[in-house]
Design a protein around this motif. Structure first.
Motif, PDB file in Angstrom:
ATOM      1  N   LEU A 197       0.777  -1.222  -0.018  1.00  0.00           N
ATOM      2  CA  LEU A 197      -0.013  -0.126   0.121  1.00  0.00           C
ATOM      3  C   LEU A 197       0.903   1.219  -0.090  1.00  0.00           C
ATOM      4  O   LEU A 197       0.611   2.285  -0.710  1.00  0.00           O
ATOM      5  CB  LEU A 197      -0.975   0.087   1.243  1.00  0.00           C
ATOM      6  CG  LEU A 197      -2.102  -1.128   1.109  1.00  0.00           C
ATOM      7  CD1 LEU A 197      -2.571  -1.266   2.593  1.00  0.00           C
ATOM      8  CD2 LEU A 197      -3.008  -0.935   0.092  1.00  0.00           C
ATOM      9  N   VAL A 198       1.751   1.397   0.877  1.00  0.00           N
ATOM     10  CA  VAL A 198       2.841   2.368   0.987  1.00  0.00           C
ATOM     11  C   VAL A 198       3.414   2.517  -0.578  1.00  0.00           C
ATOM     12  O   VAL A 198       3.548   3.793  -0.961  1.00  0.00           O
ATOM     13  CB  VAL A 198       3.709   2.385   2.095  1.00  0.00           C
ATOM     14  CG1 VAL A 198       4.876   3.306   1.914  1.00  0.00           C
ATOM     15  CG2 VAL A 198       3.262   2.176   3.118  1.00  0.00           C
ATOM     16  N   ALA A 199       3.781   1.438  -1.178  1.00  0.00           N
ATOM     17  CA  ALA A 199       4.393   1.541  -2.690  1.00  0.00           C
ATOM     18  C   ALA A 199       3.448   2.268  -3.494  1.00  0.00           C
ATOM     19  O   ALA A 199       3.674   2.911  -4.587  1.00  0.00           O
ATOM     20  CB  ALA A 199       4.896   0.272  -2.876  1.00  0.00           C
ATOM     21  N   ALA A 200       2.218   1.971  -3.198  1.00  0.00           N
ATOM     22  CA  ALA A 200       1.215   2.785  -4.108  1.00  0.00           C
ATOM     23  C   ALA A 200       0.848   4.115  -3.686  1.00  0.00           C
ATOM     24  O   ALA A 200       0.031   4.594  -4.364  1.00  0.00           O
ATOM     25  CB  ALA A 200      -0.249   1.762  -4.091  1.00  0.00           C
ATOM     26  N   GLY A 201       1.731   4.810  -2.794  1.00  0.00           N
ATOM     27  CA  GLY A 201       1.468   6.023  -2.618  1.00  0.00           C
ATOM     28  C   GLY A 201       0.700   6.201  -1.246  1.00  0.00           C
ATOM     29  O   GLY A 201       0.314   7.462  -1.104  1.00  0.00           O
ATOM     30  N   TRP A 202       0.103   5.526  -0.575  1.00  0.00           N
ATOM     31  CA  TRP A 202      -0.279   5.448   0.435  1.00  0.00           C
ATOM     32  C   TRP A 202       0.245   6.193   1.645  1.00  0.00           C
ATOM     33  O   TRP A 202       1.472   5.729   1.740  1.00  0.00           O
ATOM     34  CB  TRP A 202      -1.221   4.287   1.119  1.00  0.00           C
ATOM     35  CG  TRP A 202      -2.191   3.722   0.202  1.00  0.00           C
ATOM     36  CD1 TRP A 202      -2.410   3.680  -1.077  1.00  0.00           C
ATOM     37  CD2 TRP A 202      -3.494   2.890   0.693  1.00  0.00           C
ATOM     38  NE1 TRP A 202      -3.702   2.949  -1.398  1.00  0.00           N
ATOM     39  CE2 TRP A 202      -4.315   2.554  -0.174  1.00  0.00           C
ATOM     40  CE3 TRP A 202      -3.890   2.696   2.173  1.00  0.00           C
ATOM     41  CZ2 TRP A 202      -5.444   2.001  -0.046  1.00  0.00           C
ATOM     42  CZ3 TRP A 202      -5.162   2.174   2.346  1.00  0.00           C
ATOM     43  CH2 TRP A 202      -5.942   1.923   1.098  1.00  0.00           C
TER      44      TRP A 202
END
Length: 143
Positions: A130-135
């Protein structure tokens, strides 16, 4: 359908909404904010695919449970969703794992309060996806 501020400041409402069909609920901004009596059984809701859960549980007596059943396909923002709340590590782990396995929007900002996830396993991996997706995820960190 908008449930924006639906039960905000309504301390007299003490329902649980167990097994509620939430198919029409999209904009849930501050839905239960400052309702100190509310304890919605949000883990049992069906067809819940919100777009905005900003300050959703803020000020409630919500007993945090897994939100793994939520459909996050449409979720775009969750600022302060669980501010001052803490999911158990097992419930937070299952939420992260479920959410990362779904289709989701990029660049979502969400607050999981003081909830902590398990390091070195599926939950940490899911959070990383999720963080890698900009979250931008605010939580209590890994343990």
């Amino acid at each position: 359908q908008s449930f924006r501020s639906f039960l905000q400041n309504t301390d007299s409402w003490t329902g649980t909404m167990t097994n509620a069909n939430m198919a029409s609920a999209e904009d849930c901004y501050q839905m239960f904010r400052l309702n100190n009596s509310a304890n919605p059984d949000a883990d049992t809701w069906t067809n819940f695919a919100p777009t905005d859960v900003t300050q959703f549980f803020g000020g409630t007596s919500f007993t945090t449970k897994s939100l793994a059943n939520w459909d996050i396909t449409n979720l775009t923002i969750g600022n302060n969703m669980l501010i001052n709340k803490t999911m158990s590590t097992a419930d937070y782990d299952s939420t992260l794992i479920s959410w990362a396995a779904q289709a989701y929007n990029n660049n979502v900002t969400i607050h999981f309060g003081n909830s902590t996830y398990t390091l070195g396993g599926a939950a940490e991996t899911a959070r990383g996806v999720l963080v890698a997706a900009g979250w931008i995820i605010t939580d209590g960190g890994g343990i």
